[in-house]
Structure formats: structure tokens, C-alpha cells
Design a protein around this motif. Structure first.
Motif, mmCIF file in Angstrom:
data_model
loop_
_atom_site.group_PDB
_atom_site.id
_atom_site.type_symbol
_atom_site.label_atom_id
_atom_site.label_comp_id
_atom_site.label_asym_id
_atom_site.label_seq_id
_atom_site.Cartn_x
_atom_site.Cartn_y
_atom_site.Cartn_z
ATOM 1 N N SER A 124 -44.075 -27.420 -29.326
ATOM 2 C CA SER A 124 -44.173 -27.743 -27.907
ATOM 3 C C SER A 124 -43.490 -29.092 -27.719
ATOM 4 O O SER A 124 -43.925 -30.092 -28.285
ATOM 5 C CB SER A 124 -45.644 -27.823 -27.468
ATOM 6 N N THR A 145 -46.249 -17.749 -21.696
ATOM 7 C CA THR A 145 -47.000 -18.142 -22.883
ATOM 8 C C THR A 145 -48.480 -17.876 -22.646
ATOM 9 O O THR A 145 -48.952 -17.818 -21.511
ATOM 10 C CB THR A 145 -46.784 -19.628 -23.216
ATOM 11 N N THR A 156 -51.128 -19.459 -20.468
ATOM 12 C CA THR A 156 -51.023 -20.924 -20.536
ATOM 13 C C THR A 156 -49.786 -21.336 -19.743
ATOM 14 O O THR A 156 -48.817 -21.844 -20.303
ATOM 15 C CB THR A 156 -50.929 -21.403 -22.003
ATOM 16 N N GLU A 159 -47.671 -24.488 -20.174
ATOM 17 C CA GLU A 159 -46.789 -24.619 -21.343
ATOM 18 C C GLU A 159 -45.481 -23.848 -21.183
ATOM 19 O O GLU A 159 -44.572 -24.000 -22.004
ATOM 20 C CB GLU A 159 -47.509 -24.149 -22.614
ATOM 21 N N ILE A 163 -42.186 -24.568 -24.788
ATOM 22 C CA ILE A 163 -42.232 -24.040 -26.149
ATOM 23 C C ILE A 163 -40.811 -23.725 -26.620
ATOM 24 O O ILE A 163 -40.030 -23.105 -25.895
ATOM 25 C CB ILE A 163 -43.119 -22.775 -26.218
ATOM 26 N N ASP A 186 -55.244 -29.269 -27.305
ATOM 27 C CA ASP A 186 -54.067 -28.561 -26.793
ATOM 28 C C ASP A 186 -53.788 -27.359 -27.672
ATOM 29 O O ASP A 186 -53.578 -27.507 -28.888
ATOM 30 C CB ASP A 186 -52.846 -29.493 -26.799
ATOM 31 N N TRP A 188 -51.207 -25.319 -27.611
ATOM 32 C CA TRP A 188 -49.814 -25.257 -28.040
ATOM 33 C C TRP A 188 -49.430 -26.579 -28.647
ATOM 34 O O TRP A 188 -49.323 -27.577 -28.376
ATOM 35 C CB TRP A 188 -48.874 -24.911 -26.888
#
Length: 188
Positions: A124, A145, A156, A159, A163, A186, A188
Motif C-alpha cells: 500500500s 479492494t 476497503t 484503499e 495498492i 490497517d 492493507w
């Protein structure tokens, strides 16, 4: 005749790979303190915990730690199947040593680990580092995600777009959903 003042030669940075099990207490404390400084205090106990249990790339000048990155094993869920992932955590270089190739050197070493031991790599990226990874061959995940939590699969959205993946031999459609395994803090 007087001798010209002598200045100590600059220290040559040294990159070293080691497993968490081989980091002694002072090395762990130095890495944690470095990351706390790099992230300007926005580095939690959970963030530190996420960086443990895998391979660490450490850059030192003499006895001083100036760079850290780690790759840990996670499982990602893609197209209904779990993939063994080398997940990159805790990447940071001391502010006064940035722009000298230390981050690239650590990532080169960890990318070798990812390509040799995992189906894919993932991370991330912060907004400030988002341009660094694509230049190294990491690709931004374009699809949605999610996280496979104790209560099921949950999106999510926060995010999405952050990613990045380093593809291995497994073909991936970067527009499909990608889900990570559950962890505290978190995900990710």
C-alpha cells in the motif's frame, strides 16, 4: 608548513538482509525508531507489528541505521483462490539520506525475495511514494479492494488506487477484486 585539516571519509552505506528472528533488541529498536521518525510519528505499534516476521532490508552507515524495509507473508484472495503474497511493509529512509538510491537498493533486494518465494508482491503506497513503485515495475491495482474479515468479505474503498502489485507467474486482471487477509490496524 602546516598540514591541511583532515576530514573523515564519508561512510559507505551497507545493505544487509536479515530475518526478524535474527534482529537483536537494539536493531529492532533502531528500526522502529527510524520508521517512527520517517513517518513523522504516524507509525503505530500495529504498523510495527505488520513489519515483523519476514525479511528485513537494512541500510547502515557505519553503526547507524538509515533505511529499513521488510517483506512479510500474507494471503491475498483473487478470483476465488488464495495467493501467497510477499507484502512490503515499513519502507523508509532517514530524511537527510533520501535521494541517494537507498530506497531503490532495499526494494531491489526485497523484489528478489518476492519473485523467488511468492506468487506476487503487494504493498500500500502513500501518496508521496506512489510514483516510486510504478517506475520499478509495480502496477497499481485498478479494481476494487476488500478484506476477508472475521465477519466476511468487506470492501476497503479507502484503499482503492493505493495498492500496487508486483506480478509473478500468476496472470492477474488488475481490474478484478483483490482481498487481503485480516489483521489488526490497517488491513492493507
Amino acid at each position: 608548513m602546516t598540514d591541511a585539516p583532515t576530514h573523515p571519509a564519508p561512510l559507505t552505506p551497507h545493505l544487509h538482509l536479515t530475518h526478524t528472528a535474527d534482529l537483536d533488541a537494539p536493531a529492532r529498536a533502531a528500526a522502529k525508531a527510524l520508521l517512527h521518525d520517517v513517518f513523522e510519528g504516524n507509525f503505530s505499534e500495529e504498523d510495527w507489528d505488520h513489519a515483523l516476521g519476514g525479511v528485513h532490508a537494512l541500510v547502515r552507515e557505519g553503526d547507524e541505521l538509515i533505511g529499513h524495509a521488510a517483506v512479510v507473508q500474507r494471503q491475498l484472495l483473487y478470483a476465488g483462490r488464495p495467493l501467497r503474497c510477499g507484502y512490503v511493509e515499513g519502507v523508509g529512509v532517514r530524511a537527510d539520506r533520501r535521494g541517494r538510491g537507498h530506497g531503490a537498493a532495499m526494494m531491489t533486494a526485497l523484489e528478489h525475495v518476492v519473485r523467488s518465494a511468492y506468487d506476487l508482491g503487494a504493498l500500500s503506497a502513500s501518496d508521496t511514494a506512489a510514483g516510486f513503485y510504478p517506475a520499478r515495475g509495480w502496477r497499481r491495482w485498478q479494481g476494487p479492494t476488500a478484506v476477508l474479515s472475521p465477519t466476511g468479505l468487506h470492501r476497503t474503498q479507502e484503499e482503492d488506487g493505493a495498492i500496487h502489485v508486483l506480478q509473478g507467474d500468476t496472470p492477474l486482471d488488475l481490474t478484478e477484486q483483490l482481498a487481503c487477509d485480516w489483521r489488526s490496524g490497517d488491513v492493507w
